[in-house]
Design a protein around this motif. Sequence first.
Motif, short mmCIF file in Angstrom:
data_model
loop_
_atom_site.label_atom_id
_atom_site.label_comp_id
_atom_site.label_asym_id
_atom_site.label_seq_id
_atom_site.Cartn_x
_atom_site.Cartn_y
_atom_site.Cartn_z
N ARG A 43 0.90 -1.16 0.00
CA ARG A 43 0.00 0.00 0.00
C ARG A 43 0.93 1.20 0.00
O ARG A 43 1.61 1.46 0.99
N VAL A 49 -2.70 0.25 -4.19
CA VAL A 49 -2.40 -1.13 -3.83
C VAL A 49 -1.70 -1.80 -5.01
O VAL A 49 -2.21 -1.79 -6.12
N GLU A 76 -8.68 -10.16 -5.10
CA GLU A 76 -9.52 -9.83 -3.95
C GLU A 76 -8.78 -10.09 -2.64
O GLU A 76 -8.95 -9.36 -1.66
N GLN A 79 -6.41 -7.14 -2.16
CA GLN A 79 -7.13 -5.96 -1.69
C GLN A 79 -7.48 -6.08 -0.20
O GLN A 79 -7.33 -5.12 0.56
N GLU A 80 -7.93 -7.27 0.20
CA GLU A 80 -8.28 -7.48 1.61
C GLU A 80 -7.05 -7.35 2.50
O GLU A 80 -7.09 -6.70 3.55
N GLY A 83 -5.87 -3.83 2.91
CA GLY A 83 -6.71 -3.09 3.84
C GLY A 83 -6.21 -3.16 5.28
O GLY A 83 -6.57 -2.34 6.11
#
Length: 135
Positions: A43, A49, A76, A79-80, A83
């Motif tokens: 990040r 990202v 996905e 991305q998780e 986060g």
Amino acid sequence: MGPVEFIVLAFPEEQLRVPAVEAVMGLRKTGVVRLIDGLVATRTAAGEVLAAEFDEFVELRGLLTGRDVARLIGPEDVQEAAGLLERGNCALLLLVEHVWAEDAAIAVRAAGGRIVGSVRIPPDRVPVDTRTGAA
């Protein structure tokens, strides 16, 4: 096959720490875990990202080799995991099989059972250091 776990190991700044990478490689070499897949997620300071394959990093080159490797970590998942990171940080995303538990998993399945869950307890939530017995 033993239980499989997705692990996110975060690092400050956008830089992997070599001793930590060597520790992961050491677990793989001892046969305690089998590395099924892995990526590096970043990040950026701007919040973007990014994902990169292990072979893009000298310290990770060759870590994912062999017939047991499967590309299972998807966008996905990146991305998780991102986060969970602060801006300007990076993480190793690892999908590992706990080889040490394979015999127990096989026995459970042979008895008609199945592994239905697993919860990782953060070290700060365990009041006693199980290695030394100290509180």
